[in-house]
Design a protein around this motif. Structure first.
Motif, PDB file in Angstrom:
ATOM      1  N   ILE A  50       0.984  -1.286  -0.103  1.00 49.42           N
ATOM      2  CA  ILE A  50      -0.168   0.004  -0.104  1.00 49.42           C
ATOM      3  C   ILE A  50       0.858   1.179   0.223  1.00 49.42           C
ATOM      4  O   ILE A  50       0.637   2.193  -0.780  1.00 49.42           O
ATOM      5  CB  ILE A  50      -0.994   0.061   1.034  1.00 49.42           C
ATOM      6  CG1 ILE A  50      -2.139  -1.160   0.928  1.00 49.42           C
ATOM      7  CG2 ILE A  50      -1.377   1.482   1.327  1.00 49.42           C
ATOM      8  CD1 ILE A  50      -3.107  -1.163   1.983  1.00 49.42           C
ATOM      9  N   ALA A  51       1.919   1.137   0.927  1.00 49.30           N
ATOM     10  CA  ALA A  51       2.951   2.358   0.855  1.00 49.30           C
ATOM     11  C   ALA A  51       3.604   2.485  -0.607  1.00 49.30           C
ATOM     12  O   ALA A  51       3.458   3.593  -1.131  1.00 49.30           O
ATOM     13  CB  ALA A  51       3.929   2.328   1.947  1.00 49.30           C
ATOM     14  N   PHE A  52       3.982   1.583  -1.210  1.00 46.50           N
ATOM     15  CA  PHE A  52       4.618   1.479  -2.523  1.00 46.50           C
ATOM     16  C   PHE A  52       3.486   1.740  -3.736  1.00 46.50           C
ATOM     17  O   PHE A  52       3.952   2.589  -4.548  1.00 46.50           O
ATOM     18  CB  PHE A  52       5.341   0.272  -3.004  1.00 46.50           C
ATOM     19  CG  PHE A  52       6.680   0.161  -2.205  1.00 46.50           C
ATOM     20  CD1 PHE A  52       7.688   0.956  -2.389  1.00 46.50           C
ATOM     21  CD2 PHE A  52       6.862  -0.849  -1.251  1.00 46.50           C
ATOM     22  CE1 PHE A  52       8.972   0.869  -1.972  1.00 46.50           C
ATOM     23  CE2 PHE A  52       8.199  -1.142  -0.549  1.00 46.50           C
ATOM     24  CZ  PHE A  52       9.100  -0.128  -0.743  1.00 46.50           C
ATOM     25  N   GLY A  53       2.314   1.529  -3.417  1.00 42.88           N
ATOM     26  CA  GLY A  53       1.436   1.555  -4.331  1.00 42.88           C
ATOM     27  C   GLY A  53       0.727   3.159  -4.442  1.00 42.88           C
ATOM     28  O   GLY A  53       0.259   3.556  -5.478  1.00 42.88           O
ATOM     29  N   THR A  54       0.900   3.853  -3.252  1.00 38.72           N
ATOM     30  CA  THR A  54       0.112   5.055  -3.242  1.00 38.72           C
ATOM     31  C   THR A  54       0.563   6.108  -4.197  1.00 38.72           C
ATOM     32  O   THR A  54      -0.208   6.785  -5.014  1.00 38.72           O
ATOM     33  CB  THR A  54       0.268   5.702  -1.565  1.00 38.72           C
ATOM     34  OG1 THR A  54      -0.296   4.821  -0.701  1.00 38.72           O
ATOM     35  CG2 THR A  54      -0.264   7.140  -1.434  1.00 38.72           C
ATOM     36  N   PHE A  61       4.312  12.447   7.457  1.00 36.84           N
ATOM     37  CA  PHE A  61       2.952  11.620   7.601  1.00 36.84           C
ATOM     38  C   PHE A  61       3.229  10.549   8.361  1.00 36.84           C
ATOM     39  O   PHE A  61       3.884   9.576   8.079  1.00 36.84           O
ATOM     40  CB  PHE A  61       2.308  11.402   6.441  1.00 36.84           C
ATOM     41  CG  PHE A  61       1.758  12.749   5.684  1.00 36.84           C
ATOM     42  CD1 PHE A  61       0.410  13.128   6.127  1.00 36.84           C
ATOM     43  CD2 PHE A  61       2.338  13.524   4.830  1.00 36.84           C
ATOM     44  CE1 PHE A  61      -0.345  14.119   5.252  1.00 36.84           C
ATOM     45  CE2 PHE A  61       1.907  14.714   4.068  1.00 36.84           C
ATOM     46  CZ  PHE A  61       0.611  15.169   4.537  1.00 36.84           C
ATOM     47  N   ASN A  62       2.328  10.457   9.487  1.00 38.24           N
ATOM     48  CA  ASN A  62       2.579   9.212  10.126  1.00 38.24           C
ATOM     49  C   ASN A  62       1.068   8.431  10.059  1.00 38.24           C
ATOM     50  O   ASN A  62      -0.015   8.953   9.919  1.00 38.24           O
ATOM     51  CB  ASN A  62       2.853   9.224  11.634  1.00 38.24           C
ATOM     52  CG  ASN A  62       4.319   9.708  11.656  1.00 38.24           C
ATOM     53  OD1 ASN A  62       5.379   9.207  10.811  1.00 38.24           O
ATOM     54  ND2 ASN A  62       4.550  10.877  12.441  1.00 38.24           N
ATOM     55  N   LEU A 118       1.772  15.388  -6.367  1.00 38.94           N
ATOM     56  CA  LEU A 118       1.558  14.930  -5.035  1.00 38.94           C
ATOM     57  C   LEU A 118       2.127  13.556  -4.806  1.00 38.94           C
ATOM     58  O   LEU A 118       2.282  13.208  -3.841  1.00 38.94           O
ATOM     59  CB  LEU A 118      -0.114  15.052  -5.004  1.00 38.94           C
ATOM     60  CG  LEU A 118      -0.983  14.605  -3.762  1.00 38.94           C
ATOM     61  CD1 LEU A 118      -0.369  15.613  -2.756  1.00 38.94           C
ATOM     62  CD2 LEU A 118      -2.520  14.745  -3.984  1.00 38.94           C
ATOM     63  N   GLY A 119       2.077  12.727  -5.920  1.00 36.44           N
ATOM     64  CA  GLY A 119       2.654  11.284  -5.794  1.00 36.44           C
ATOM     65  C   GLY A 119       3.958  11.510  -5.460  1.00 36.44           C
ATOM     66  O   GLY A 119       4.485  10.646  -4.542  1.00 36.44           O
ATOM     67  N   GLY A 120       4.899  12.519  -6.141  1.00 29.47           N
ATOM     68  CA  GLY A 120       6.240  12.534  -5.719  1.00 29.47           C
ATOM     69  C   GLY A 120       6.228  12.961  -4.013  1.00 29.47           C
ATOM     70  O   GLY A 120       7.230  12.437  -3.656  1.00 29.47           O
ATOM     71  N   LEU A 123       7.655  13.051   2.045  1.00 33.50           N
ATOM     72  CA  LEU A 123       6.746  13.354   3.146  1.00 33.50           C
ATOM     73  C   LEU A 123       6.494  11.952   3.899  1.00 33.50           C
ATOM     74  O   LEU A 123       5.861  12.152   5.151  1.00 33.50           O
ATOM     75  CB  LEU A 123       5.489  13.980   3.030  1.00 33.50           C
ATOM     76  CG  LEU A 123       5.866  15.355   2.204  1.00 33.50           C
ATOM     77  CD1 LEU A 123       4.561  16.202   1.991  1.00 33.50           C
ATOM     78  CD2 LEU A 123       6.873  16.072   3.218  1.00 33.50           C
ATOM     79  N   ALA A 124       6.236  10.744   3.309  1.00 36.84           N
ATOM     80  CA  ALA A 124       5.723   9.731   4.133  1.00 36.84           C
ATOM     81  C   ALA A 124       6.515   8.637   3.947  1.00 36.84           C
ATOM     82  O   ALA A 124       6.710   7.734   5.020  1.00 36.84           O
ATOM     83  CB  ALA A 124       4.469   9.398   3.539  1.00 36.84           C
ATOM     84  N   LEU A 125       7.003   8.296   2.610  1.00 38.85           N
ATOM     85  CA  LEU A 125       7.894   6.967   2.523  1.00 38.85           C
ATOM     86  C   LEU A 125       9.109   6.782   3.271  1.00 38.85           C
ATOM     87  O   LEU A 125       9.566   6.070   4.202  1.00 38.85           O
ATOM     88  CB  LEU A 125       8.008   6.641   1.038  1.00 38.85           C
ATOM     89  CG  LEU A 125       7.204   5.636   0.340  1.00 38.85           C
ATOM     90  CD1 LEU A 125       7.667   5.364  -1.028  1.00 38.85           C
ATOM     91  CD2 LEU A 125       7.011   4.273   1.158  1.00 38.85           C
ATOM     92  N   ALA A 126       9.870   8.020   3.259  1.00 32.80           N
ATOM     93  CA  ALA A 126      11.250   7.971   3.792  1.00 32.80           C
ATOM     94  C   ALA A 126      11.483   9.519   3.929  1.00 32.80           C
ATOM     95  O   ALA A 126      11.492  10.105   2.721  1.00 32.80           O
ATOM     96  CB  ALA A 126      12.389   7.187   3.122  1.00 32.80           C
ATOM     97  N   PRO A 127      12.125  10.219   4.972  1.00 33.96           N
ATOM     98  CA  PRO A 127      12.227  11.571   5.030  1.00 33.96           C
ATOM     99  C   PRO A 127      13.568  12.091   4.528  1.00 33.96           C
ATOM    100  O   PRO A 127      14.304  12.626   5.184  1.00 33.96           O
ATOM    101  CB  PRO A 127      12.146  11.968   6.654  1.00 33.96           C
ATOM    102  CG  PRO A 127      12.587  10.612   7.340  1.00 33.96           C
ATOM    103  CD  PRO A 127      12.027   9.439   6.231  1.00 33.96           C
ATOM    104  N   ILE A 128      13.545  11.840   3.127  1.00 35.82           N
ATOM    105  CA  ILE A 128      15.039  12.039   2.794  1.00 35.82           C
ATOM    106  C   ILE A 128      14.966  12.360   1.380  1.00 35.82           C
ATOM    107  O   ILE A 128      13.967  12.028   0.677  1.00 35.82           O
ATOM    108  CB  ILE A 128      15.973  10.954   3.094  1.00 35.82           C
ATOM    109  CG1 ILE A 128      17.525  11.409   3.009  1.00 35.82           C
ATOM    110  CG2 ILE A 128      15.582   9.727   1.904  1.00 35.82           C
ATOM    111  CD1 ILE A 128      18.096  11.502   4.501  1.00 35.82           C
ATOM    112  N   TRP A 129      15.832  13.230   0.832  1.00 30.59           N
ATOM    113  CA  TRP A 129      15.793  13.633  -0.582  1.00 30.59           C
ATOM    114  C   TRP A 129      17.137  13.226  -1.265  1.00 30.59           C
ATOM    115  O   TRP A 129      18.174  13.221  -0.769  1.00 30.59           O
ATOM    116  CB  TRP A 129      15.703  15.129  -0.775  1.00 30.59           C
ATOM    117  CG  TRP A 129      16.066  15.651  -2.164  1.00 30.59           C
ATOM    118  CD1 TRP A 129      17.159  16.179  -2.598  1.00 30.59           C
ATOM    119  CD2 TRP A 129      15.519  15.240  -3.284  1.00 30.59           C
ATOM    120  NE1 TRP A 129      17.172  16.095  -3.927  1.00 30.59           N
ATOM    121  CE2 TRP A 129      16.307  15.632  -4.369  1.00 30.59           C
ATOM    122  CE3 TRP A 129      14.260  14.813  -3.711  1.00 30.59           C
ATOM    123  CZ2 TRP A 129      15.711  15.647  -5.836  1.00 30.59           C
ATOM    124  CZ3 TRP A 129      13.776  14.710  -5.151  1.00 30.59           C
ATOM    125  CH2 TRP A 129      14.416  15.273  -5.857  1.00 30.59           C
TER     126      TRP A 129
END
Lengths: 320, 376
Positions: A14-18, A130-131, A212-214, A219-225
Motif C-alpha cells: 500500500i505504501a509503495f502503491g500510493t 505523515f504518520n 502529490l505522488g512525488g 513526506l511519508a515513505l522516507a524523510p530524505i531527498w
C-alpha cells in the motif's frame, strides 16, 4: 510466520502503491482529455523536492507545514504540466517529445536535482512526516487493522480521490464532457465544449497529482531527498493507466499489485530470505510492467480497451 | 475556441527562417538559463565563460568534449533513426548497457585475436546485443501493438539491474574475482591492451575511433533514409501508417527491423564505451552518465536528421563535459539537464514557429465562434 510475511508485503504494498495511485489518477485524467503526458516522472520529482524543501525549511505546527508541503508539491507538478500543456496543446509540439523533454528538464540530472542542491536539502532528514493514523481506534484488528485502519492521511486521501475521480468521470456532466473531448474533440467542440480549456485543466490537475505522488516519497515513505528518488515510478504510473483500461477502479488495483512487486524484495530482504538476487526483485516491477502491457494489448483485451480515441493528437478546428 | 492564439500551417517555410529559428531558439534558451542562474545567485556571464573554457579552450577540454559526444552521437542516431518513422525507441539507455555487456564479453573471449579483427568483433558484439534487446519491444509493438515507448523504457531499468547483477552480485564471466579485495570492491575484468580502440591524436587532442565510426554511420543512415527504397518506406510509414499499409509496405517487419537497427546503433555506443574509454564493464559509470536518455535530447534537437546529430552531439557533449568539469557548489549537476530541457523547449517551440504562422485570434472570425461563448 508465513502469513506475517504476506501481511507485511501487503502493508508495504500500500505504501509503495500510493504514489502510483496518485500519479496514475493524474495521468488518467490528462489522457482522458486526449493529452499524453510522458513528463510524469519529472513532475513527481519536482513535487518530491518542493514538498521536502517546505517540510525542512518551514517552521510551524506539523499539520500546517505538511499542508503547505503538499500544496507546494502540487504547484510544482502543475507548473511542469503547464509547460507541457502550452507546448502540446497550444503550439502543438509532438506530445511524446514534449513529455520526454519535461522529464529530462525536471528529472534525475535536471531541475529537481538542481533545486535540491540550491536549497541544500540533501542528506538531512525532514522534520515533518505523515504518520499512520489509528482510524476509528481499529488499528489492532488482525489483518485489516494494519492494512486499512492504520494508514497515513495521504493514503486515505488517495482513496477519497479514486472515488472522486470515478464519480466525476461517470456520474457528472463535466466528466461526460471530458470523455467526449478525449474521444471526439470536434464533436465536443461542436457541442460548445471548450476543448482547449478541458485539456489544459486536466493536464494541470494531472501534473498536480503527479507532484502529490512525488511528495509521498519525501513526506511519508522516507524523510530524505536524493536525486531521482522516484526511480521509474512515473513511468510505471503511465503504464498502469494503459492496462487499467483508463478506469480509476482498475487503476487502484493495478497500483497495489505493483506495490506488491515493489514490496517483495525489501520485505524478504529485511527478513534475511534471499532466494533470488536482489537485482531480480528490483527489476521485477519493470519486467511485470512489460508483461502486463503485452497482455493488455492482446486481442482478448483489445475488445474491452478504452483508449481515448484522440489520445496524443492535437486538436485543430477545421476553419474556413 | 482554441484560445487567443491562432496557429496556421505555412505552405512553405522561407529559407532564412529555417536558419534563424534554431539560432534564436538557442539564444533564447541561453537567456532563460542566464535568468535562472542569476536568480540562484550565480553570475551568468562568468558561468558561461567558464563553461566555454571547460569544454573548448582549456587543456584537454576538447578531447573531453569528444569523450562525452561519442556515446551521444550513437544514442542520438539510435533515437533519430527510430523517431523518423515515429517508432519511439526510448530504450537507447538499456540497449547501450547491453551493448557494453556484449562488447566486453567479445573483447574478453577473443582477447588473443589480431587487433583489427578483435575491434571489429567488439563493434559487432555490442551492436548485436543492443539489437537483441531492442527486438523485445519491437516484436511486441509489431505483433501485439504494445506501446513501445513504455516497454523499451522499462527494459532500460531491467538492463541496468542485469548489469549490476553481473558485476556486483554474482561470479559472472564479466567480474574480476582474482585481484585482492575483489569481493569488497567488485569490478569487471579489464580487457587486454589489444582490445583498446585506437584514436587519432593530433598534438594534445585525441579523436576517439568511435566518433569517426559514428560520423560514418550518420552518413550511411542519411543515405539509407533519403535515397533507398527502405528509407522511402520508412518515411511513408512515419508520415502516414495507413498509406503505408495500403501501398503494401510490410509494416510489421519494418517496425522490427527499424527498431533492431536503432538498438544496434545504441549497442555500438556500449561497444565504444568499452573499446574507446573504459576497457571494463562499469555498471555505475554507465548508469550515471545517462547517455541513452541524452541521445533523445540530441535527436530531438537535430530534428531527427542524422548529420545534424553529429553537430548536436558535440554541443550537448560540450555542455555535459562542462557540467562535470565545473561540478561543485556553484555548478550542480542538475544544471546540465535543466539547460538541456530549456534548449529543447525553445527549439521545439521554435520549430513549430518555423512551420506555422502564429497570430492573434481576431474577435471577428465569426462563424466558427458561434455558440462557443468568449472565444478570444
Amino acid at each position: 510466520m508465513n502469513s506475517n510475511i504476506v501481511l507485511a508485503v501487503f502493508v508495504s504494498a500500500i505504501a509503495f502503491g500510493t504514489p502510483l495511485v496518485l500519479a496514475g489518477l493524474g495521468e488518467l485524467l490528462a489522457e482522458r482529455s486526449g493529452v499524453l503526458n510522458l513528463g510524469v516522472e519529472g513532475m513527481m520529482l519536482m513535487g518530491a523536492v518542493s514538498a521536502f524543501c517546505v517540510s525542512q525549511k518551514m517552521h510551524g505546527s506539523t499539520a500546517v507545514v505538511l499542508l503547505l508541503a503538499v500544496l507546494a508539491s502540487m504547484v510544482a507538478g502543475a507548473a511542469m504540466a503547464l509547460i507541457h500543456a502550452f507546448l502540446s496543446i497550444t503550439i502543438r509540439v509532438n506530445q511524446i517529445v514534449s513529455g520526454l523533454a519535461i522529464t529530462i528538464f525536471a528529472g534525475l540530472i535536471g531541475l529537481s536535482s538542481y533545486l535540491g542542491q540550491v536549497w541544500n536539502i540533501g542528506g538531512v532528514a525532514g522534520h515533518h512526516q505523515f504518520n499512520g493514523i489509528d482510524l476509528f481506534g481499529l488499528q489492532n484488528l488482525p489483518i485489516v487493522g494494519p492494512l486499512i485502519f492504520n494508514q497515513d492521511a495521504f493514503v486515505y486521501a488517495s482513496w477519497v480521490l479514486v472515488i472522486a475521480v470515478f464519480y466525476y468521470l461517470y456520474r457528472t456532466r463535466p466528466g461526460l464532457y471530458l470523455r467526449a473531448v478525449g474521444e471526439n474533440p470536434s464533436a465536443a467542440d461542436a457541442m460548445g465544449i471548450n476543448v482547449t480549456a478541458y485539456r489544459y485543466a486536466h493536464t494541470l490537475v494531472g501534473g498536480a497529482l503527479a507532484g502529490l505522488g512525488g511528495a509521498y516519497f519525501t513526506l511519508a515513505l522516507a524523510p530524505i531527498w536524493t536525486d531521482g528518488l522516484t526511480a521509474g515510478d512515473g513511468w510505471i504510473a503511465i503504464a498502469l493507466v494503459i492496462f487499467a483500461f483508463w478506469r480509476p477502479d482498475l487503476l487502484v488495483l493495478g497500483a497495489y499489485l505493483f506495490g506488491v512487486f515493489s514490496a517483495l524484495g525489501p520485505t524478504l530482504q529485511t527478513r534475511g530470505i534471499t532466494v533470488l538476487p536482489s537485482e531480480f526483485y528490483s527489476a521485477l516491477p519493470f519486467l511485470m510492467t512489460v508483461i502486463a502491457l503485452a497482455a493488455a494489448s492482446t486481442s482478448w483485451a483489445n475488445r474491452r480497451v478504452g483508449t481515448p480515441a484522440s489520445l496524443g493528437i492535437p486538436y485543430t478546428r477545421e476553419e474556413g | 475556441m482554441t484560445g487567443p492564439l491562432r496557429v496556421e500551417r505555412r505552405l512553405d517555410t522561407p529559407k532564412w527562417l529555417k536558419l534563424a529559428v534554431p539560432l534564436v531558439s538557442i539564444l533564447l534558451a541561453a537567456i532563460i538559463v542566464g535568468i535562472l542562474l542569476a536568480a540562484t545567485g550565480h553570475n551568468p556571464f562568468s558561468t558561461y565563460h567558464q563553461m566555454y573554457s571547460a569544454s573548448v579552450t582549456a587543456d584537454g577540454a576538447l578531447t573531453a568534449t569528444f569523450v562525452y559526444a561519442t556515446p551521444m552521437l550513437f544514442t542520438g542516431l539510435c533515437a533519430a533513426f527510430a523517431f523518423r518513422m515515429r517508432t519511439w525507441n526510448i530504450g537507447g539507455e538499456g540497449q547501450l548497457y547491453m551493448g557494453a555487456v556484449g562488447a566486453s564479453a567479445t573483447g574478453l573471449v577473443l582477447g588473443d585475436w589480431p587487433r583489427p579483427l578483435l575491434i571489429i568483433a567488439m563493434v559487432l558484439g555490442g551492436a548485436f546485443a543492443g539489437m537483441l534487446w531492442a527486438t523485445i519491444p519491437a516484436l511486441l509493438r509489431a505483433y501485439l501493438r504494445t506501446n513501445e515507448i513504455l516497454t523499451s523504457l522499462m527494459l532500460n531499468y531491467v538492463a541496468g539491474f542485469f548489469m549490476y547483477y553481473l558485476i556486483y552480485d554474482s561470479s559472472s564471466y564479466w567480474r574480476d574475482l582474482t585481484t585482492p579485495g575483489a569481493s569488497v570492491f567488485p569490478t569487471g575484468k579489464t580487457l587486454v591492451a589489444n582490445a583498446a580502440w585506437p584514436g587519432i591524436t593530433i598534438g594534445t587532442f585525441t579523436l576517439p575511433m568511435g566518433f569517426i565510426l559514428g560520423v560514418g554511420l550518420a552518413v550511411g543512415l542519411l543515405v539509407l533514409i533519403r535515397s533507398t527504397r527502405y528509407g522511402f518506406e520508412m518515411r511513408v510509414m512515419g508520415d502516414s501508417p495507413q498509406a503505408a499499409n495500403y501501398s503494401g509496405i510490410r509494416t510489421k517487419r519494418k517496425i522490427v527491423s527499424v527498431m533492431a537497427i536503432s538498438g544496434g546503433i545504441a549497442g555500438i555506443a556500449g561497444s565504444s564505451q568499452i573499446g574507446d574509454f573504459g576497457h571494463v564493464l562499469d555498471p555505475r559509470g554507465l548508469e550515471q552518465a545517462q547517455y541513452g536518455y541524452t541521445g533523445i535530447v540530441v535527436a530531438a534537437l537535430a530534428l531527427y536528421n542524422p548529420l545534424a546529430v553529429v553537430l548536436v552531439s558535440l554541443l550537448i557533449g560540450g555542455l555535459t563535459n562542462a557540467g562535470f568539469a565545473l561540478e561543485g557548489p556553484s555548478f550542480p549537476t542538475g544544471l546540465v539537464g535543466t539547460m538541456e530541457g530549456i534548449i529543447l523547449f525553445t527549439v521545439l517551440g521554435g520549430e513549430i514557429l518555423a512551420r506555422y504562422r502564429i497570430g492573434l485570434r481576431h474577435r471577428a472570425v465569426a462563424p466558427a465562434a458561434v455558440g462557443t461563448g468568449a472565444s478570444s
